[in-house]
Design an enzyme around this catalytic site. Structure first.
Site, short mmCIF file in Angstrom:
data_model
loop_
_atom_site.label_atom_id
_atom_site.label_comp_id
_atom_site.label_asym_id
_atom_site.label_seq_id
_atom_site.Cartn_x
_atom_site.Cartn_y
_atom_site.Cartn_z
N TRP A 1 0.83 -1.22 0.00
CA TRP A 1 0.00 0.00 0.00
C TRP A 1 0.86 1.27 0.00
O TRP A 1 1.84 1.37 0.74
CB TRP A 1 -0.91 0.02 1.24
N SER B 1 2.98 -7.32 1.81
CA SER B 1 1.94 -6.59 2.54
C SER B 1 0.60 -6.67 1.79
O SER B 1 0.09 -7.77 1.55
CB SER B 1 2.42 -5.16 2.78
N PHE C 1 3.20 6.19 7.03
CA PHE C 1 3.07 4.74 6.87
C PHE C 1 4.44 4.11 6.66
O PHE C 1 4.72 3.03 7.17
CB PHE C 1 2.12 4.42 5.71
N LEU D 1 6.08 3.81 9.96
CA LEU D 1 5.44 2.72 10.71
C LEU D 1 5.96 1.36 10.23
O LEU D 1 6.17 0.45 11.03
CB LEU D 1 3.92 2.80 10.47
N GLN D 2 6.23 1.25 8.93
CA GLN D 2 6.71 -0.01 8.37
C GLN D 2 8.12 -0.34 8.83
O GLN D 2 8.47 -1.50 9.00
CB GLN D 2 6.70 0.06 6.84
N ASP E 1 8.07 -6.73 13.14
CA ASP E 1 6.98 -6.10 12.40
C ASP E 1 5.84 -5.67 13.33
O ASP E 1 5.29 -6.49 14.07
CB ASP E 1 6.44 -7.10 11.36
N HIS F 1 8.73 -4.48 8.84
CA HIS F 1 7.73 -4.80 7.82
C HIS F 1 8.31 -4.91 6.41
O HIS F 1 7.59 -5.30 5.48
CB HIS F 1 6.63 -3.72 7.86
#
Length: 255
Positions: free
Chosen positions: A22, A82, A143, A146-147, A207, A235
Site C-alpha cells: 500500500w 503486505s 506509513f 510505521l513499516q 513487524d 515490515h
C-alpha cells in the site's frame, strides 16, 4: 494515456512476479531486483493507482487481478508484499493457472485485528483514512515510518523506501483509499485451505503491522506451507536484509 498497468520485465530464468504494498510502487524492489535478475525473469508491476499506473484504479482484489491478467505470465512464482500479499493470494485462489508458487512477505490474510486475531488496530486504519483526505503525501510518509519501526536500520530503511517511492509518480488518492479499505475489510482466512500450490510465508520479527503471532496461527491453517522469520527486520525484510531475502526466494524456487 495507456490503459495497461506498468510492467518492468528483466532478467533470465523462471518467471517471478513482484507485487508492492500500500502507498508504494514497483521501485521498492530495486535492491533485490539487481540480485534476482541473474536467476529469474522478473516482472515488477506498479499496481493500479500507484507509480507509473497512477492514472488507473481498482476498487477490489478481483478488479486488480483482472488488470494483472492482461499481461501476467502464466505459471509464475508470485511474490506479494503486505497488501500485495493479499493480491497474490487472491490470484492463487482464483487464477491458479498463473501461479506455480506463492510467496507472501510481511502479509496477512486479514490485516485488521479482532478479538482473537492479531493485526493492525481498526482505529489506526481509520486514522490513516481520515488523514488521507487532508494530506496524502504526509500520510504515506507516516506509513513508511510505521513499516520500518523496530528495525535496527529503521532510519536507513525509511530513506530507501522514500527514495524508491518518490522516484515515480505519486499514487492517486482514490486508490490509496480503496487500498486502506481492503486492509480494513478483506479476510481470506477461510479460503487459505483451498490453496493448491507450494507456499512460502516470510515475516519480520519486529513487524508492528503483521505481528509474528500471525505466523504461528497460520502454521495451523497451512501446515504444508513453509515459513521464515527475518530476525533483524520489521515490515520490509527485502530492504533490511536483502541478501537473506534473496537466499530464501532462491531456495524456495529451487524446490
Amino acid at each position: 494515456m495507456s490503459t495497461d498497468l506498468h510492467w518492468q520485465t528483466q532478467g533470465q530464468g523462471p518467471d517471478l512476479v513482484l507485487l508492492h504494498g500500500w502507498g508504494m510502487n514497483g521501485a521498492v524492489w530495486q535492491q533485490v531486483v539487481e540480485r534476482l535478475e541473474l536467476h529469474f525473469r522478473l516482472h515488477v508491476v506498479d499496481l493500479p493507482g500507484y507509480g507509473h499506473s497512477a492514472h488507473l484504479h481498482a476498487a477490489s482484489l478481483e478488479e486488480i487481478a483482472q488488470q494483472l491478467l492482461e499481461h501476467a505470465p502464466k505459471q509464475a512464482i508470485w511474490v506479494g508484499w503486505s497488501l500485495g500479499g493479499l493480491v497474490a493470494t487472491h490470484m492463487a485462489l482464483h487464477h491458479a493457472d498463473y501461479v506455480s508458487k506463492l510467496v507472501t512477505v510481511a502479509s496477512s490474510p486479514k490485516f485488521a485485528a479482532e478479538a482473537r486475531w492479531r493485526g493492525i488496530q481498526p482505529q489506526v486504519l481509520s486514522a490513516f483514512t481520515e488523514q488521507l483526505s487532508e494530506d496524502f503525501h504526509t500520510t504515506v510518509e507516516r506509513f513508511m515510518a510505521l513499516q520500518a519501526m523496530g528495525s535496527p536500520s529503521a532510519r536507513q530503511d525509511v530513506k530507501n523506501l522514500k527514495q524508491a517511492v518518490f522516484s515515480r509518480p505519486q499514487p492517486n488518492p482514490q486508490s490509496l483509499l480503496a487500498g486502506l479499505q481492503m486492509l480494513a475489510e478483506v479476510d481470506l482466512r477461510d479460503h487459505l485451505p483451498h490453496l493448491t500450490m507450494p507456499m512460502l510465508r516470510l515475516y519480520g520479527r519486529l513487524d508492528g503491522l503483521v505481528p509474528i503471532k500471525v505466523a504461528q496461527d497460520l502454521e495451523k491453517v497451512l501446515p504444508a506451507s513453509e515459513q521464515f522469520i527475518f530476525t533483524q527486520s520489521s515490515h520490509a525484510p527485502f530492504i533490511t536484509e536483502p541478501e537473506s531475502f534473496c537466499h530464501q526466494l532462491l531456495s524456495f524456487a529451487g524446490k
